[in-house]
Design a protein around this motif. Structure first.
Motif, mmCIF file in Angstrom:
data_model
loop_
_atom_site.group_PDB
_atom_site.id
_atom_site.type_symbol
_atom_site.label_atom_id
_atom_site.label_comp_id
_atom_site.label_asym_id
_atom_site.label_seq_id
_atom_site.Cartn_x
_atom_site.Cartn_y
_atom_site.Cartn_z
ATOM 1 N N TYR A 167 0.822 -1.212 0.000
ATOM 2 C CA TYR A 167 0.000 0.000 0.000
ATOM 3 C C TYR A 167 0.858 1.264 0.000
ATOM 4 N N GLN A 168 0.478 2.213 -0.841
ATOM 5 C CA GLN A 168 1.138 3.509 -0.877
ATOM 6 C C GLN A 168 0.094 4.618 -0.948
ATOM 7 N N ALA A 169 0.268 5.628 -0.119
ATOM 8 C CA ALA A 169 -0.524 6.850 -0.271
ATOM 9 C C ALA A 169 0.010 7.618 -1.474
ATOM 10 N N ALA A 170 -0.773 8.554 -1.986
ATOM 11 C CA ALA A 170 -0.370 9.291 -3.186
ATOM 12 C C ALA A 170 -0.538 10.789 -2.971
ATOM 13 N N GLU A 171 0.436 11.555 -3.442
ATOM 14 C CA GLU A 171 0.280 13.004 -3.466
ATOM 15 C C GLU A 171 -0.288 13.386 -4.827
ATOM 16 N N ARG A 172 -1.338 14.201 -4.821
ATOM 17 C CA ARG A 172 -2.004 14.589 -6.066
ATOM 18 C C ARG A 172 -2.182 16.103 -6.108
ATOM 19 N N ALA A 173 -2.205 16.634 -7.309
ATOM 20 C CA ALA A 173 -2.475 18.062 -7.478
ATOM 21 C C ALA A 173 -3.903 18.354 -7.043
ATOM 22 N N ALA A 174 -4.070 19.444 -6.315
ATOM 23 C CA ALA A 174 -5.415 19.836 -5.888
ATOM 24 C C ALA A 174 -6.263 20.212 -7.094
ATOM 25 N N VAL A 175 -7.572 20.032 -6.967
ATOM 26 C CA VAL A 175 -8.488 20.548 -7.980
ATOM 27 C C VAL A 175 -8.855 21.968 -7.549
ATOM 28 N N ARG A 176 -8.837 22.885 -8.507
ATOM 29 C CA ARG A 176 -9.042 24.299 -8.189
ATOM 30 C C ARG A 176 -10.165 24.890 -9.017
ATOM 31 N N GLY A 177 -10.857 25.842 -8.420
ATOM 32 C CA GLY A 177 -11.875 26.598 -9.125
ATOM 33 C C GLY A 177 -11.954 27.990 -8.543
ATOM 34 N N THR A 178 -12.840 28.790 -9.086
ATOM 35 C CA THR A 178 -13.077 30.129 -8.549
ATOM 36 C C THR A 178 -14.571 30.363 -8.435
ATOM 37 N N PHE A 179 -14.939 31.232 -7.491
ATOM 38 C CA PHE A 179 -16.338 31.617 -7.332
ATOM 39 C C PHE A 179 -16.381 33.045 -6.812
ATOM 40 N N ASN A 180 -16.881 33.949 -7.646
ATOM 41 C CA ASN A 180 -17.035 35.354 -7.248
ATOM 42 C C ASN A 180 -15.754 35.948 -6.656
ATOM 43 N N GLY A 181 -14.621 35.608 -7.250
ATOM 44 C CA GLY A 181 -13.360 36.166 -6.802
ATOM 45 C C GLY A 181 -12.648 35.353 -5.739
ATOM 46 N N TYR A 182 -13.289 34.307 -5.231
ATOM 47 C CA TYR A 182 -12.667 33.430 -4.239
ATOM 48 C C TYR A 182 -12.002 32.246 -4.944
ATOM 49 N N ASP A 183 -10.890 31.801 -4.413
ATOM 50 C CA ASP A 183 -10.222 30.606 -4.906
ATOM 51 C C ASP A 183 -10.694 29.400 -4.093
ATOM 52 N N ILE A 184 -11.093 28.347 -4.788
ATOM 53 C CA ILE A 184 -11.587 27.131 -4.151
ATOM 54 C C ILE A 184 -10.570 26.021 -4.396
ATOM 55 N N ILE A 185 -10.050 25.443 -3.330
ATOM 56 C CA ILE A 185 -9.024 24.400 -3.409
ATOM 57 C C ILE A 185 -9.592 23.149 -2.757
ATOM 58 N N SER A 186 -9.642 22.040 -3.494
ATOM 59 C CA SER A 186 -10.278 20.849 -2.936
ATOM 60 C C SER A 186 -9.615 19.585 -3.471
ATOM 61 N N MET A 187 -10.244 18.458 -3.134
ATOM 62 C CA MET A 187 -9.655 17.151 -3.407
ATOM 63 C C MET A 187 -10.066 16.646 -4.787
ATOM 64 N N PRO A 188 -9.114 16.159 -5.589
ATOM 65 C CA PRO A 188 -9.431 15.567 -6.887
ATOM 66 C C PRO A 188 -9.832 14.104 -6.741
ATOM 67 N N PRO A 189 -10.238 13.431 -7.819
ATOM 68 C CA PRO A 189 -10.489 11.996 -7.767
ATOM 69 C C PRO A 189 -9.257 11.247 -7.250
ATOM 70 N N PRO A 190 -9.517 10.151 -6.478
ATOM 71 C CA PRO A 190 -10.765 9.394 -6.394
ATOM 72 C C PRO A 190 -11.850 9.991 -5.507
ATOM 73 N N SER A 191 -11.635 11.173 -4.962
ATOM 74 C CA SER A 191 -12.753 11.879 -4.352
ATOM 75 C C SER A 191 -13.514 12.605 -5.454
ATOM 76 N N SER A 192 -14.816 12.500 -5.410
ATOM 77 C CA SER A 192 -15.649 13.221 -6.380
ATOM 78 C C SER A 192 -16.023 14.605 -5.868
ATOM 79 N N GLY A 193 -15.740 14.873 -4.589
ATOM 80 C CA GLY A 193 -16.265 16.061 -3.948
ATOM 81 C C GLY A 193 -15.807 17.365 -4.556
ATOM 82 N N GLY A 194 -14.492 17.513 -4.756
ATOM 83 C CA GLY A 194 -13.981 18.774 -5.275
ATOM 84 C C GLY A 194 -14.506 19.088 -6.658
ATOM 85 N N VAL A 195 -14.494 18.105 -7.535
ATOM 86 C CA VAL A 195 -14.966 18.313 -8.904
ATOM 87 C C VAL A 195 -16.449 18.673 -8.913
ATOM 88 N N ALA A 196 -17.256 17.915 -8.170
ATOM 89 C CA ALA A 196 -18.696 18.165 -8.160
ATOM 90 C C ALA A 196 -19.010 19.529 -7.556
#
Length: 570
Positions: free
Chosen positions: A260-289
């Protein structure tokens, strides 16, 4: 400085269903203001664990160190979801604005297969999928914390694990939420002799105020303290896990643990009304959704609609409907699939989706499009900010409350049943909630899809907030709503956390709202638009931190829906 949230329904007492569980008691009292601290802050589901993390910050550790210490402490004091036998995700934002993530989601053992959740007749078996040792994924928490520490930690490893080993060895005073939780799951845990011995005295639940000692767990944490990740994935602990798998008919071997190995992944990023949103990429669906939904909503005047007005709720629901459909169609482990993240998080795609929303009428949701599978509510989230402005958002889980309900004999920790987050059987998609689309079918070494959404918000290069929540598929929408409360409605962080919530996940085609906070007139207006509305209980526990833009103080907001929670700062 610490604040425990006030009495309410413990997260572990909620039913593990995809939507919101029915209320079982009056709503909790809500703190009116966040806890303030000038330097560092930890907010988690356990005030005891928050104090452990806060002490690391006060001793000079950074936010990653404190997150690791808090996570190990939760494995002792919050057994419904805190864990070393499960997995999850960590999002890190550095003071200079850079960000990264650590993926320590569990993996399928080498002996896994797409049809592993079928019985001898070839039919899908919910019992095998969710309630057997075959539902246990290779745990990732210890490896994830070790990787985070190796790359970004500052304090010595043994000082981060040691407090939790001592806490388990010497015991801790059982708080009210844990006492209620253990009483509520006695039937489940009593089927396993190890769980019954660890969490009950003479077969009876501990009462609030009793001392709970977890000796075997303390020994396991001691091995992790002294040997690092090898103290879990090799040697005595690995041998005990493998023996438990053989006893229960599970698939995990010592070779699976070593690999077993953990993995470092690039964050998924977006913007909303001038705010930067930084969240988890897949295999989490949360950030993308969540970013997909924010992009859809950015083209609407939400503030003019009014918070939780019929038109606002309608707009949220229609964005949720579309994002959850895409979630099921496209997202899975990126090491096995190629999810179209750039498209799903683009403003252009959001504009196309926004154009399909009728402001006066609910859209249909058809099983012919896709159905959503089961995902338990029983997860936990915690947030950390240090004196330099490093922020860490962590969500991790055992899947169901107390996972499989089985303690590894001699090792003292609960096993996950995370394989239940894989689809049940290829091609098996129906209106009951089963889904058989390809991206999330079980394969050896694959990580199962998740809704966990650890998130960090920034603006103009400065940290704004750290957010996240448990709650199965409601996680994504809970985090979305807290982010909107902060960014679209400028709410103080405690108000943003306390505010009533709602959920829609494409299928079942139902809008579920918390019992307190939505008027009958609002619900009737939604029904008039064609929505099916259900009034439920509490949704999520979004333990969050915001930064006061004027003073720089850390504002810790423990969610009052979690009765043992606490914000602890220095």
């Amino acid at each position: 400085m610490r604040q425990c949230s006030l009495p309410g329904i413990a997260a572990a007492a909620l039913l593990a269903v995809p939507a919101v569980a029915p209320a079982q008691s009056p709503p909790p009292a809500q703190p009116k203001a966040a806890v303030e601290a000038p330097r560092g802050m930890v907010v988690s589901a356990s005030a005891i664990a928050s104090d452990v993390g806060r002490n690391v910050l006060a001793a000079g550790g950074n936010a990653v160190d404190a997150a690791i210490a808090t996570g190990f402490a939760l494995a002792v004091t919050y057994p419904t979801a805190g864990n070393i036998g499960g997995g999850g995700f960590m999002v890190i934002r550095f003071p200079d604005g850079r960000a990264t993530t650590i993926d320590f989601r569990e993996k399928a053992p080498a002996a896994s297969s797409p049809t592993m959740f079928t019985d001898s007749t070839g039919n899908y078996s919910s019992r095998i999928h969710h309630n057997s040792h075959k539902s246990v994924g290779v745990p990732g928490t210890v490896a994830g914390f070790a990787l985070a520490h190796q790359k970004y930690g500052k304090a010595k490893w043994n000082g981060l694990v040691g407090p939790s080993a001592t806490l388990a060895d010497t015991g801790f005073i059982v708080p009210t939420g844990l006492a209620a939780s253990l009483a509520g799951v006695r039937t489940k845990l009593s089927t396993d002799s190890g769980s019954l011995a660890a969490y009950y005295k003479a077969g009876q639940p501990y009462s609030a105020g009793d001392r709970l000692v977890l000796g075997d767990l303390g020994k396991t944490l001691g091995r992790i303290r002294d040997q690092g990740r090898d103290g879990f994935y090799k040697g005595t602990t690995a041998q005990l896990i493998a023996a438990e798998m053989r006893r229960g008919g599970g698939l995990i071997t010592e070779a699976d643990l070593v690999a077993y190995q953990a993995a470092e992944r690039a964050a998924v990023r977006g913007t909303f009304n001038g705010y930067d949103i930084i969240s988890m990429p897949p295999p989490s669906s949360g950030g993308v959704a969540m970013i997909e939904m924010l992009n859809i909503l950015e083209g609407m005047d939400l503030k003019a609609m009014g918070h939780n007005s019929p038109q606002y709720v309608h707009s949220l629901v229609e964005s949720m409907r579309r994002a959850f459909r895409d979630r099921a169609l496209y997202l899975g482990d990126p090491d096995f699939t190629q999810p179209p993240i750039a498209k799903l998080t683009s403003k252009t795609y959001a504009k196309e989706l926004r154009a399909t929303i009728d402001p006066n009428k609910a859209s249909p949701s058809s099983p012919a499009d896709v159905a959503q599978g089961y995902e338990s509510d029983e997860t936990t989230h915690y947030s950390v900010v240090d004196k330099d402005g490093m922020a860490v958002s962590v969500t991790y889980t055992l899947e169901a409350g107390y996972g499989l309900g089985a303690v590894v004999d001699g090792a003292g920790f609960l096993l996950n049943n995370e394989m239940g987050d894989f689809n049940g059987k290829p091609g098996l998609t129906d209106s009951t909630g089963l889904i058989g689309t390809t991206p999330n079918i079980a394969q050896p070494g694959k990580r199962m899809l998740s809704s966990m959404t650890p998130t960090i918000v920034a603006r103009d290069g400065k940290l704004v907030a750290v957010v996240g929540s448990p709650g199965g598929r409601t996680i994504i929408n809970t985090v979305l709503e807290v982010v909107l409360n902060l960014t679209a409605f400028d709410m103080p962080v405690q108000d943003a956390v306390n505010a009533p919530r709602l959920h829609h996940q494409w299928l079942p085609n139902t809008v579920t709202v918390e019992r307190v906070g939505f008027s009958e007139a609002t619900l009737d207006a939604l029904r008039a638009k064609g929505h099916v509305v259900r009034v439920g209980g509490q949704q999520g526990t979004a333990h969050s931190i915001a930064i006061d833009p004027k003073t720089g103080k850390r504002l810790g907001a423990a969610d009052p829906r979690d009765r043992d929670a606490g914000a602890s700062g220095h």
